[in-house]
Design an enzyme around this catalytic site. Sequence first.
Site, PDB file in Angstrom:
ATOM      1  N   ASP A   6      21.833  92.497  -2.808  1.00  0.00           N
ATOM      2  CA  ASP A   6      21.212  93.455  -3.714  1.00  0.00           C
ATOM      3  C   ASP A   6      21.829  94.827  -3.394  1.00  0.00           C
ATOM      4  O   ASP A   6      22.472  94.986  -2.341  1.00  0.00           O
ATOM      5  CB  ASP A   6      19.697  93.433  -3.472  1.00  0.00           C
ATOM      6  CG  ASP A   6      18.980  94.581  -4.119  1.00  0.00           C
ATOM      7  OD1 ASP A   6      19.205  94.809  -5.314  1.00  0.00           O
ATOM      8  OD2 ASP A   6      18.188  95.259  -3.415  1.00  0.00           O
TER       9      ASP A   6
ATOM     10  N   ASP B  32      20.315  98.627  -4.357  1.00  0.00           N
ATOM     11  CA  ASP B  32      19.382  99.697  -3.964  1.00  0.00           C
ATOM     12  C   ASP B  32      18.412  99.216  -2.887  1.00  0.00           C
ATOM     13  O   ASP B  32      17.759  98.179  -3.043  1.00  0.00           O
ATOM     14  CB  ASP B  32      18.576 100.179  -5.181  1.00  0.00           C
ATOM     15  CG  ASP B  32      19.440 100.912  -6.173  1.00  0.00           C
ATOM     16  OD1 ASP B  32      19.534 102.139  -6.086  1.00  0.00           O
ATOM     17  OD2 ASP B  32      20.051 100.241  -7.028  1.00  0.00           O
TER      18      ASP B  32
ATOM     19  N   ASP C 188      15.710  93.671  -1.103  1.00  0.00           N
ATOM     20  CA  ASP C 188      14.480  94.355  -0.665  1.00  0.00           C
ATOM     21  C   ASP C 188      13.388  94.351  -1.709  1.00  0.00           C
ATOM     22  O   ASP C 188      12.292  94.823  -1.453  1.00  0.00           O
ATOM     23  CB  ASP C 188      14.810  95.819  -0.336  1.00  0.00           C
ATOM     24  CG  ASP C 188      15.073  96.631  -1.590  1.00  0.00           C
ATOM     25  OD1 ASP C 188      15.835  96.149  -2.454  1.00  0.00           O
ATOM     26  OD2 ASP C 188      14.502  97.725  -1.744  1.00  0.00           O
TER      27      ASP C 188
HETATM   28 MG   LIG Z   1      16.808  96.633  -4.248  1.00  0.00          MG
END
Ligand SMILES: [Mg+2]
Length: 381
Positions: free
Chosen positions: A123, A125, A315
């Site tokens: 991923d 960000d 996240d």
């Molecule tokens: Mg993310």
Amino acid sequence: MMNHNVMAPDLKSQINAVITAMLWISNSPVFPGAGIPEFMALLREFLGKSQKKLMMKRLKDGDGKGGAKVTSWIDSMRASSPPRVRPTIHDCDNSDLLRPSALNVFDQIIYKSRGKKIITFLDYDGTLSPIVADPEKAFMTEKMREAVKNIARHFPTAIVTGRCIDKVYNFVRLAELYYAGSHGMDIKGPTKTRNSKKGKRAVLFQPASQFLPTINEVEKILVEKTKSVPGAMVENNKFCLSVHFRCVEEKSWGALAEQVKSVLNDYPKLRLTQGRKVLEIRPNIKWDKGKALEFLLRSLGYAKSQDVFPIYIGDDRTDEDAFKVLRNRGQGIGILVSKVPRETEASYSLQDPSEVEQFLRRLVEYKRSRVNLTSVETCRL
Ligand SMILES: [Mg+2]
């Protein structure tokens, strides 16, 4: 003996009353900072597991009246956003949610992957870059870029993000990677491979291309509607839209969520999902980061292979779809990037992007040591 799974009616009604009060307080402009997690911490020691489950279910379902879904989004956003005073994993007593650090059990992970082809899915960000107030400035460090570049030298590597590909490519700037943008609704291959040094990025899959005009139309309406909320930002990610709450005061989150929801009333073919301080509008099709992961495995020729070991690091709540796919396939591992324990389908955790960078570097070191070992063994023969 007392059965802890059966609650006395008066206890049940007391808990319901507490939950109703919590929902009211959490929505109240009088207590803008009040959040469910703080109340949960106070009540945790007085409640058993079954009572806690009932409470969580009611919180998830909302108050059962109008606005319940918005309440639920806001609560989820609070829960998945970093708190102002960040507890470390060691400060929390949610032991059932704890996941081992992928750095601490690195050798165990390597042992699991023995004899298999590692593929990395990352991923962007909050995983490769920190979460910052302005999403246009979510830059990754040069050290992280070097780590990702080295990973891609040894393992097929894909960036899987909610951002549009062009934007995330401007941050990452590595042509040798696969990119799955817009939550996997825009998948493109590398422009630089061993065989062809430079070329045009090949479009592999765009399952929502017919939604482009609608997305652009809704973007204009959202920009207009959210103007009145200071700090609200609308980002066009090509096949989906993000309404960022990062710079919006918490007391205005409910009002902003209501505005976003009202726009979608006229677009039944779009749906809302939530992430870390963001509400996202996307086509109502059965496609997510988990489907993108499966598509990429198929494209790489590993659809039915037992010799593959995908490692997915993310996240966000949207990364849970990918963690779930790996868990269901019984292949590879999901690693959640989070400082606090939370509900997840991932098997391991890393605290922040700097730990992600360390993990990637160790993977590269491991691979290089294997290559060197093989060379030495070959020379001896
Ligand atoms: Mg993310």
